[in-house]
Design an enzyme around this catalytic site. Structure first.
Site, mmCIF file in Angstrom:
data_model
loop_
_atom_site.group_PDB
_atom_site.id
_atom_site.type_symbol
_atom_site.label_atom_id
_atom_site.label_comp_id
_atom_site.label_asym_id
_atom_site.label_seq_id
_atom_site.Cartn_x
_atom_site.Cartn_y
_atom_site.Cartn_z
ATOM 1 N N GLY A 291 0.803 -1.220 0.000
ATOM 2 C CA GLY A 291 0.000 0.000 0.000
ATOM 3 C C GLY A 291 0.828 1.258 0.000
ATOM 4 N N GLU A 317 -4.571 -1.151 7.403
ATOM 5 C CA GLU A 317 -5.862 -1.517 6.833
ATOM 6 C C GLU A 317 -6.308 -0.504 5.786
ATOM 7 O OE1 GLU A 317 -10.356 -2.574 8.487
ATOM 8 O OE2 GLU A 317 -9.148 -1.031 9.490
ATOM 9 N N LYS A 411 20.140 6.120 2.713
ATOM 10 C CA LYS A 411 20.390 6.470 4.112
ATOM 11 C C LYS A 411 21.073 5.332 4.870
ATOM 12 C CE LYS A 411 16.593 9.769 4.159
ATOM 13 N NZ LYS A 411 16.491 9.758 2.677
#
Length: 629
Positions: A291, A317, A411
């Site tokens: 997501g 979610e 990083k």
């Protein structure tokens, strides 16, 4: 009946051409006899004219003169008229000869009639088109947006063609730096001056929009045009990229606003499509962090390679719901599963691998926000980014996954933050697991089995990703400022989300060529000053630099002024892909890994400072400093 079958407009056009045939022959006789046609010739003309009209009309139908509209009459239409008139004229001549009537027709009439017919048919179509367009402009010019086009090459010419008759845009001129084109007219539009003269032409022509129609132009030209447009209060737009135009994904008429990607000026990524099809087509692919910005874009790129099934793994979610809604709507035929899962949960990961048996895993799940992970959340950064990677990798090994691709970050190089160190540790975990696999394979060559190949991919910031400076700057601009930047000299490497995802796929394909465990470093181009990025966003918003104030707030915990792509002790090896290199990082062994895992079991009770103290032990390059030059 003809009108019902072909349409009223076609019937009118056909009738016009019938009349044109008759008029052309009549005019040819008038010209031949100096406008005093003998009575016998008039009688002969009236007797033969119906046959002439029918034969010539049949040629018009045969060559499809009525498939287009007069409003869009063009050179191909004129060519068809020439051929139809020529063939019809030959047929008429043959008819007259067969019936012994040719001697009654003067030779000058045979020659003149087709020429006059061409003038009438072609001229009437062009006059109608000119009248129609002028009428449209006169009715709609007050609503259409006046626009100047930067560039006078093939893309600009095609753009003018595409916008001809547009109700939204009215092109009033072009600007180009080629002195040979100045003053010329392309598709009826004049090349008025040089690009640097944009402000004066905008004022002179009262233009509100500028379109950059040079898709291969450098970011310097885009930035200069954007700055000029923002200073004079007009909106800058552009056409699709050169790569999209030649691939057929978009057309030149799909004008859009200039985006930050255009100002990066990066060349398009060339993928090994055949190799990626071998890796992905017909396979089950599992993506963690599906997501997120990178995870979701990876899934969008994966769809084009037609995998057998995609498993979207996400802890959030809401993020999972959002990506599910998008993919079910856009790719209804694709086989997909959307699952909630924590990568640290060994039982849940085992359940998913048992159910789906993925062949390739793209591990994009991670905590990435540097200041947030530096204070109050250091322990969670280590658990999620390091322990989560170890758990997922172990499950992948147990289920003999072919490729495990870890998304890392610049990083992780000489890290000064907990987040950067956690990602470097995740790389080292995968390296140690790869060494362990290689050791056991060499020890048991008599019983070869499928072995997991680990691949790590490092890159810098991606434009517009969740938590990046771009959404924050846009929000600050929308509020009227100020834009907050930590340091005036701060630079970062940037690439677009699609480019990053494409190179991750390419690295995933190439991983294993040196035994696995490679760390691929993406070509990030030149570092970009954050101040310049902020100014670019101000210009893209249609404002000038002075309209939005920039404040410098000081470096936050864990931040560097300049990021790096390689540690001081690392070097790189070239790969067949010009945008990918392999970092030669220091290696770790099984003993190191077992000790690290034992330490990870205790991390849940460690404070931020205890985590930092321990990181010095596990990541030799790590230094906890506020600023690193």
């Amino acid at each position: 009946m003809f009108a019902n079958r072909y349409g009223i407009r076609t019937f009118i056009a056909f009738t016009h051409d019938f009349i044109a045939v008759a008029v052309a022959w009549w005019l040819a006789y008038l010209c031949r006899f100096n406008f005093d046609i003998p009575a016998v010739s008039v009688i002969f003309l009236l007797q033969t004219l119906p046959w002439i009209v029918l034969i010539q009309g049949g040629a018009f139908l045969w060559f499809g003169l009525y498939r287009g509209l007069w409003r869009y009459a063009s050179l191909p239409d004129l060519k068809r008229i020439v051929v139809a008139v020529a063939v019809g004229s030959v047929a008429v001549t043959l008819m007259l000869w067969l019936f012994g009537l040719l001697r009654n027709v003067p030779g000058a009439v045979i020659m003149l009639a087709p020429l006059l017919l061409l003038l009438i048919m072609g001229g009437s179509r062009l006059i109608y088109r000119a009248w129609k367009e002028r009428r449209l402009y006169s009715l709609e010019s007050y609503e259409a947006k006046l626009v100047l086009i930067l560039g006078a090459g093939s893309t600009a010419v095609n753009l003018v063609k595409a916008l001809t008759g547009s109700r939204e845009w009215h092109v009033v001129g072009m600007l180009d730096d080629d002195p040979r084109k100045l003053g010329t007219r392309l598709q009826g539009v004049r090349v008025r001056g040089m690009i640097k003269e944009l402000p004066q032409w905008v004022q002179k022509l009262n233009v509100g929009h500028v379109i950059i129609a040079i898709p291969s132009v450098s970011r310097r030209i885009h930035r200069q045009a954007l700055e000029m447009c923002s200073e004079i209060g007009v909106k800058a737009m552009t056409v699709p990229s050169y790569a999209d135009l030649i691939s057929g994904k978009t057309t030149v008429s799909q004008i859009r606003e200039i985006q930050l990607d255009d100002l990066l000026g990066r060349a398009p990524v060339v993928l090994d499509d055949d190799g990626l099809h071998d890796l992905l087509t017909g396979k089950v692919i599992l993506v963690t962090g599906a997501g997120g910005s990178i995870g979701s874009e990876l899934c969008r790129q994966l769809v084009s390679f037609e995998p057998k099934h995609i498993v979207f793994v996400e802890l959030s979610e809401f993020s999972l719901y959002t990506i599910q809604e998008e993919f079910l709507a856009r790719y209804p035929a694709m086989s997909m599963s959307f699952v909630i899962g924590d990568i640290k949960d060994h039982a849940r990961m085992t359940q998913l691998f048992t159910q789906f048996h993925p062949t390739v895993v793209f591990h994009a799940a991670a905590y990435k926000h540097v200041p947030l992970m530096e204070q109050e959340n250091a322990c969670q950064a280590i658990l999620n980014n390091v322990l989560g990677t170890y758990v997922l990798a172990q499950v992948a090994i147990n289920f003999a996954v072919d490729k495990f691709v870890l998304i890392s970050t610049d990083k992780a190089v000489n890290p000064v933050s907990v987040m950067g160190s956690s990602k470097r540790l995740a790389e080292m975990v995968c390296q140690a697991l790869q060494q362990s696999i290689s050791k056991h394979v060499n020890a048991d060559r008599d019983h070869p089995t499928r072995q997991t190949c680990f691949v790590m991919v490092r890159f810098g910031n991606v434009l517009g990703s969740t938590g990046s400076v771009i959404p924050k700057f846009r929000e600050q601009i929308a509020k009227g400022g100020p834009i907050t930047i930590t340091h005036p000299d701060m630079t970062r490497y940037f690439m677009s989300i699609p480019e990053a995802a494409q190179l991750v796929l390419q690295a995933g394909l190439m991983g294993g060529t040196q035994g696995g465990g490679e760390i691929f470093v993406l070509d990030m181009g030149d570092p970009v000053k954050i101040v310049d990025l902020a100014n670019d966003l101000i210009h893209l918003s249609g404002l000038a630099e002075g309209d939005i104030r920039i404040e410098f707030t000081g470096l936050r915990p864990g931040e560097k002024i300049h990021e790096e792509l390689l540690a001081t002790s690392e070097s790189t090896l070239p790969t067949p892909h010009q945008k990918l290199r392999i970092a030669q990082a220091c290696q770790v062994d099984e003993q190191w890994l077992s000790e690290l895992v034992a330490w990870l079991d205790k991390v849940t009770v460690l404070s931020d400072q205890e985590v930092r103290d321990e990181l010095i032990r596990w990541v030799p390059e790590y230094t906890h400093k506020e600023v690193r030059h």
